[in-house]
Design a protein around this motif. Structure first.
Motif, mmCIF file in Angstrom:
data_model
loop_
_atom_site.group_PDB
_atom_site.id
_atom_site.type_symbol
_atom_site.label_atom_id
_atom_site.label_comp_id
_atom_site.label_asym_id
_atom_site.label_seq_id
_atom_site.Cartn_x
_atom_site.Cartn_y
_atom_site.Cartn_z
ATOM 1 N N PHE A 1 -2.199 10.811 0.903
ATOM 2 C CA PHE A 1 -2.427 10.192 -0.400
ATOM 3 C C PHE A 1 -3.791 10.587 -0.954
ATOM 4 C CE2 PHE A 1 -4.751 6.511 -2.198
ATOM 5 C CZ PHE A 1 -4.165 6.502 -3.450
ATOM 6 N N LEU A 2 -4.826 10.522 -0.104
ATOM 7 C CA LEU A 2 -6.174 10.837 -0.579
ATOM 8 C C LEU A 2 -6.278 12.308 -0.989
ATOM 9 C CD1 LEU A 2 -8.413 8.787 1.893
ATOM 10 C CD2 LEU A 2 -7.840 8.272 -0.473
ATOM 11 N N LEU B 1 -4.756 12.689 -4.329
ATOM 12 C CA LEU B 1 -5.663 12.081 -5.306
ATOM 13 C C LEU B 1 -6.821 13.020 -5.627
ATOM 14 C CD1 LEU B 1 -5.948 9.404 -6.788
ATOM 15 C CD2 LEU B 1 -7.371 8.588 -4.930
ATOM 16 N N LEU B 2 -7.248 13.758 -4.601
ATOM 17 C CA LEU B 2 -8.373 14.682 -4.769
ATOM 18 C C LEU B 2 -7.960 15.877 -5.622
ATOM 19 C CD1 LEU B 2 -11.271 14.946 -3.596
ATOM 20 C CD2 LEU B 2 -10.304 16.434 -1.851
ATOM 21 N N HIS C 1 -1.967 7.842 4.743
ATOM 22 C CA HIS C 1 -3.085 7.548 3.842
ATOM 23 C C HIS C 1 -3.844 8.819 3.482
ATOM 24 C CE1 HIS C 1 -2.213 3.435 4.301
ATOM 25 N NE2 HIS C 1 -2.921 3.177 5.364
ATOM 26 N N ILE D 1 0.225 6.007 10.551
ATOM 27 C CA ILE D 1 -0.167 5.356 9.296
ATOM 28 C C ILE D 1 -1.312 6.140 8.659
ATOM 29 C CG2 ILE D 1 -0.846 3.169 8.257
ATOM 30 C CD1 ILE D 1 1.719 2.997 9.799
ATOM 31 N N LEU D 2 -2.263 6.538 9.512
ATOM 32 C CA LEU D 2 -3.455 7.231 9.030
ATOM 33 C C LEU D 2 -3.089 8.485 8.257
ATOM 34 C CD1 LEU D 2 -6.536 7.122 9.102
ATOM 35 C CD2 LEU D 2 -6.481 8.469 11.187
ATOM 36 N N ILE E 1 1.363 6.422 -7.133
ATOM 37 C CA ILE E 1 0.219 7.232 -7.581
ATOM 38 C C ILE E 1 0.481 8.718 -7.341
ATOM 39 C CG2 ILE E 1 -2.205 7.779 -7.180
ATOM 40 C CD1 ILE E 1 -2.161 5.264 -8.498
ATOM 41 N N ILE F 1 0.838 -1.205 0.000
ATOM 42 C CA ILE F 1 0.000 0.000 0.000
ATOM 43 C C ILE F 1 0.873 1.255 0.000
ATOM 44 C CG2 ILE F 1 -1.602 1.327 1.423
ATOM 45 C CD1 ILE F 1 -3.069 -1.202 2.021
ATOM 46 N N PHE G 1 2.371 1.623 -3.422
ATOM 47 C CA PHE G 1 1.332 2.035 -4.361
ATOM 48 C C PHE G 1 1.024 3.526 -4.208
ATOM 49 C CE2 PHE G 1 -3.234 2.903 -4.073
ATOM 50 C CZ PHE G 1 -3.587 2.854 -5.399
ATOM 51 N N GLU G 2 0.922 3.985 -2.968
ATOM 52 C CA GLU G 2 0.620 5.400 -2.734
ATOM 53 C C GLU G 2 1.728 6.287 -3.303
ATOM 54 O OE1 GLU G 2 -2.169 5.115 1.264
ATOM 55 O OE2 GLU G 2 -0.015 5.384 1.506
ATOM 56 N N TRP H 1 -1.603 8.263 14.949
ATOM 57 C CA TRP H 1 -1.990 8.811 13.650
ATOM 58 C C TRP H 1 -0.949 8.577 12.556
ATOM 59 C CZ3 TRP H 1 -3.995 14.276 15.476
ATOM 60 C CH2 TRP H 1 -5.151 14.085 16.246
#
Lengths: 351, 287
Positions: B270-271, B274-275, B267, B263-264, B230, B223, B226-227, B261
């Protein structure tokens, strides 16, 4: 000359009759089967529901998700939250599980639809991880270690005393029977609902999008709308199944409820082994899965390893799965969705 | 001051994630294949190095030199005999086969090495640090970052300076036309996966030297990798390094605020990317 379009086949008529008998037997099962059988059947039925919805997503919608555990976990935690925080009875709270999964599914789709193919797969996985990590912060529901349903809530659950009296069983057994009946209801509604969807105009559009997106768009199918419909439907069903599974377990933790192995890997293997893109496939798959589990459960990781190897072999040798092999040889379709033309001019000419 | 320190540690951590991601990026760039077993292959590499270290009594860096050709052959065979058969227009077979492979590898490692967490033997080097002004930088994180940069420079040289690189680019653009020019795409793909697994082995060495590992940590490494890919944008290796750094910094800053917090926040970063930039920061390939 008149002609007719039919979807039914002789095999499907026989199957309908057999299914009616089977359903009656399944409904009556708690009257003559022991508690162990009921629990096994509960497991089979809930895995079947998860498999049918993943199959709808990947096999019909072409959306390979590795993040279905997000909806199982969200559904399960919604049920626990509703029972513990609001004092709602667990049975109606299952409906909230579906709602919670839908609520999670909308932003998930918004992010994941920006990614294509394989990246969609890992994207859904990332979002499931995010949901798991967020839920683990929720201290009133036990944080990272999880929590149990309060004893009063499980004891006074709807229908439980009714079943106790009617079948003359203890409270724990009555809860298992209730969970089994609900799972049966959910599984029948799932199979019936998906079969109905595939036979409507929407189903035709869905198949068109799966086979060729560009061609489908060119004849006026709104491909992105179909993706949304499929994604949200399968999130709803997966959430309901998640709520039901954890109502029966009565104990939850983030690692278990959001387990990628339990709620996505197994489900993928069931669908792939049984036959992806068919309704019959997941049914065959879940039976093979259960048989393998009963045989190999004592061997721990060997079991998962052989399941993985079996799935790889099936994917390479028979990409349409066991059901695909069978139906390819025999032309058998228990849930036919193909429309066939009969009667009319052609028949006259032949005569 | 503590914030500068946190960000610097994050950048160096990003080097490790870039190493995880470089192999994934390479394979995707050439054959549009996402290997879901990538994380588990990293963990397998770490166990391979561990076995060499324990059995032959080699230092970890010497074990790496033996492990790299072994992993190259493994990757070559894996691609040639298994993954090549899944390539095609349909995205399902490669995804499901590599997912199956991931589960098989994880459980094979579990069966062989048990669930106990392991670590490569460390020496003075692993704990040494350099004092830069008021900030202490670990030698191991610096070495990881330098290796990531070297791997990316090396891959770029390979791509644009050698005939193999030309074959990679040609096959990536159009496998059928490339095969008319005397290139065998099947062998090119196999070589690419072999090279990807050599990079995986380097990543595995640093994974094992810097922290504990057990058979179950593969998917999380996949993961992160992958992040990073991307965020960087598909097909850009320097972008992958930038992506790794962003994840690394987000994680260390998140952990500095609240350890739960870590790992969170990676992520979430990454989001957000992506946004804002759905195709990544430095997109090149079109899919």
């Amino acid at each position: 000359m008149s002609y007719s379009v039919s979807v039914q086949t002789p095999a499907s008529r026989v199957a309908t009759a057999a299914a009616a008998v089977l359903i009656l037997v399944l409904i009556a099962l708690p009257f003559f089967a022991g508690r162990g059988t009921i629990r096994d059947m509960f497991f089979i039925l809930t895995m079947l529901v998860l498999a049918q919805f993943w199959n709808l997503l990947a096999g019909y919608g072409g959306l390979v998700s590795i993040g279905q555990q997000a909806f199982v976990g969200a559904g399960a935690y919604a049920l626990f939250g509703a029972v513990i925080l609001w004092g709602i009875d667990p049975v109606p709270a299952i409906l909230l599980s579906g709602v919670a999964a839908l609520v999670i599914a909308v932003p998930t789709a918004f992010f994941a639809f920006r990614l294509n193919g394989a990246y969609f797969a890992i994207g859904t996985w990332v979002i499931a991880e995010v949901v798991r990590l967020l839920v683990a912060q929720w201290k009133t529901l036990g944080g990272g270690t999880g929590t149990s349903l309060p004893r009063e809530a499980t004891r006074d659950m709807w229908f439980v005393s009714l079943i106790e009296d009617a079948l003359g069983v203890r409270s724990a057994a009555a809860r298992d029977i209730l969970a089994y009946w609900l799972a049966l209801l959910l599984a029948l509604a799932t199979i019936g609902g998906i079969y109905w969807l595939l036979r409507t105009r929407r189903g035709l559009a869905l198949a068109a999008v799966r086979d060729n997106v560009e061609a489908a768009k060119s004849v006026g199918v709104d491909a992105s709308r179909m993706k949304w419909i499929v994604f949200l439907t399968s999130a709803l069903g997966t959430g309901l199944a998640g709520g039901l599974i954890y109502m029966q377990k009565a104990r939850i933790s983030p690692d278990a409820a959001f387990s990628v192995t339990d709620w996505t890997a197994y489900v993928i293997f069931i669908v792939v082994i049984g036959g992806i893109g068919t309704i019959e496939g997941p049914i065959i798959g879940v039976l093979v899965f259960f048989a393998l589990q009963s045989l190999l459960a004592d061997f721990g990781s060997w079991y998962l390893m052989s399941l993985g190897v079996l799935a790889i072999v099936v994917m390479l040798v028979a990409p349409r799965g066991l059901w695909g092999l069978l139906s390819g040889r025999t032309g058998l379709h228990l849930f036919p969705i193909r429309r066939r033309l009969s009667g009319g001019q052609l028949t006259q000419a032949e005569e | 001051m503590i914030w500068i320190d946190t960000v610097l540690q994050g950048i160096l951590l990003g080097g490790l994630y870039a190493l995880f991601a470089a192999g994934l990026s390479l394979v995707f760039g050439i054959m549009r294949l996402v290997n879901l077993a990538h994380g588990d292959l990293i963990v397998m590499g770490a166990y391979l190095i561990l076995v060499l270290v324990t059995l032959l009594g080699l230092p970890p860096f010497a074990a790496l030199l033996i492990a790299m050709p072994v992993m190259f052959c493994l990757g070559w065979g894996l691609q040639k005999f298994l993954l090549n058969r899944t390539l095609g227009d349909d995205i399902l077979p490669p995804l499901l086969v590599t997912f199956g492979l991931s589960v098989v590898l994880q459980n094979a490692l579990l069966e062989t090495f048990s669930a106990d967490s392991q670590r490569l033997p460390t020496d003075a080097l692993t704990t040494a640090s350099l004092q830069v002004g008021p900030i202490a930088l670990g030698v191991m994180p610096l070495l990881t970052f330098a290796s990531a940069v070297l791997v990316i420079v090396g891959l770029n040289q390979l791509f644009y300076r050698t005939s193999l690189g030309r074959a990679f680019r040609a096959t990536s653009d159009d496998a059928v036309t490339a095969s008319l020019m005397g290139i065998r795409p099947a062998n090119i793909f196999a070589t690419a996966t072999g090279i990807a697994l050599v990079i995986v082995t380097i990543a595995a060495l640093y994974l094992g030297l810097r922290a504990n590992f057990d058979p179950n940590i593969g998917p999380a490494r996949l993961i992160y990798a992958f992040e990073a890919v991307i965020i960087g944008g598909l097909g850009s290796l320097w972008g992958t390094l930038a992506g790794g750094i962003i994840i690394g910094v987000a994680q260390t800053v998140g952990a500095a605020v609240n350890p739960e917090w870590q790992i969170l926040s990676g992520h979430i970063a990454f989001l957000i990317v992506l946004l804002v930039r759905p195709r990544g920061l430095f997109p090149r390939a079109n899919d």
